[in-house]
Design an enzyme around this catalytic site. Structure first.
Site, PDB file in Angstrom:
ATOM      1  N   ASP A  12       0.788  -1.242   0.000  1.00 49.56           N
ATOM      2  CA  ASP A  12       0.000   0.000   0.000  1.00 49.56           C
ATOM      3  C   ASP A  12       0.817   1.289   0.000  1.00 49.56           C
ATOM      4  O   ASP A  12       0.443   2.269   0.664  1.00 49.56           O
ATOM      5  CB  ASP A  12      -0.950   0.011   1.203  1.00 49.56           C
ATOM      6  CG  ASP A  12      -1.967  -1.115   1.164  1.00 49.56           C
ATOM      7  OD1 ASP A  12      -1.958  -1.901   0.204  1.00 49.56           O
ATOM      8  OD2 ASP A  12      -2.758  -1.216   2.112  1.00 49.56           O
ATOM      9  N   LYS A 118      -6.715  -4.746  -3.450  1.00 56.27           N
ATOM     10  CA  LYS A 118      -7.421  -5.399  -2.354  1.00 56.27           C
ATOM     11  C   LYS A 118      -8.475  -4.463  -1.768  1.00 56.27           C
ATOM     12  O   LYS A 118      -8.234  -3.273  -1.617  1.00 56.27           O
ATOM     13  CB  LYS A 118      -6.434  -5.844  -1.269  1.00 56.27           C
ATOM     14  CG  LYS A 118      -5.622  -4.717  -0.638  1.00 56.27           C
ATOM     15  CD  LYS A 118      -4.527  -5.286   0.270  1.00 56.27           C
ATOM     16  CE  LYS A 118      -3.741  -4.192   0.974  1.00 56.27           C
ATOM     17  NZ  LYS A 118      -4.483  -3.526   2.036  1.00 56.27           N
ATOM     18  N   CYS A 151      -2.538  -2.809   7.800  1.00 58.49           N
ATOM     19  CA  CYS A 151      -2.471  -3.654   6.610  1.00 58.49           C
ATOM     20  C   CYS A 151      -1.274  -4.592   6.604  1.00 58.49           C
ATOM     21  O   CYS A 151      -1.373  -5.742   6.165  1.00 58.49           O
ATOM     22  CB  CYS A 151      -2.471  -2.777   5.365  1.00 58.49           C
ATOM     23  SG  CYS A 151      -4.042  -1.912   5.124  1.00 58.49           S
TER      24      CYS A 151
END
Length: 212
Positions: A12, A118, A151
């Site tokens: 990310d 995702k 995450c």
């Protein structure tokens, strides 16, 4: 250490989390803290690419109609002051295809490096990551990115349950909350490394070079 297929999972590193005007900044997070891992991530990427290691990049975000965003998650983002799908300087927050959803310039994937989009915090949830890793016979994962306590940790925990050997690269992970970053690292190492090992970037590079 026995030679085995490895993968670097870069989690990310998107404008929405790392640039002013993105989701993280809108919700009040310290973007400068989230950006600290960038030099270490670049070192890891250079090493992984030189060694021919699989590199997987992930992005958190949702369909433009938000049909894959659970109401509870949407409500949490609203309470944080950065409602998913609302308009921001980089486009709609955490929406696929918007400028903020893509990776920062310093960490763009190379051609052929898989990108996993995702809808959740964990990288295995509702994605084809497991298939990508299985097809290549990957057994060890080096994990880095943002945020350490959300995450990255969500991905790490599921990876451990799936039987992967995991390495959390401490200085290549970022958080807006130093105390949560430290706690997340400590959680990995308890009980003899219940979720894997915690290492710094230079130690990881040395390990990878030694395993050639």
């Amino acid at each position: 250490m026995d030679k085995q297929p490895d993968a670097l999972i870069v989690i990310d590193m998107q404008r929405d989390f790392l640039d002013p005007g993105g989701y993280a900044a809108t919700s009040g997070m310290d973007v400068s803290a989230l950006r600290r891992p960038i030099p270490f991530l670049r070192m890891l990427l250079d090493q992984a690419r030189r060694g021919g290691m699989l590199v997987v990049h992930t992005r958190e975000g949702h369909r433009p109609d938000l049909s894959d965003c659970p109401p509870a998650k949407l409500a949490r983002s609203r309470q944080a002051g950065a409602e998913i799908g609302s308009q921001g300087p980089l486009g709609r927050l955490l929406v696929r295809g918007e400028h903020g959803h893509d990776f920062i310039a310093e960490l763009q994937p190379l051609t052929g490096e898989p990108v996993v989009d995702k809808p959740g915090y964990g990288t295995f949830h509702q994605t084809d990551l497991a298939q990508i890793l299985m097809t290549r016979g990957i057994r060890r994962l080096y994990l880095c990115g943002v945020t350490t306590e959300v995450c990255v940790h969500s991905t790490l925990r599921e990876a451990a349950d799936r039987g992967f050997e995991c390495v959390l690269v401490a200085d290549a992970c970022g958080s807006a909350h130093p105390q949560l970053h430290a706690a997340a690292l400590q959680m990995v190492a308890v009980e003899g490394g219940i979720f894997g090992r915690v290492m710094d970037t230079q130690t990881v590079i040395s390990e990878l070079e030694a395993s050639k």
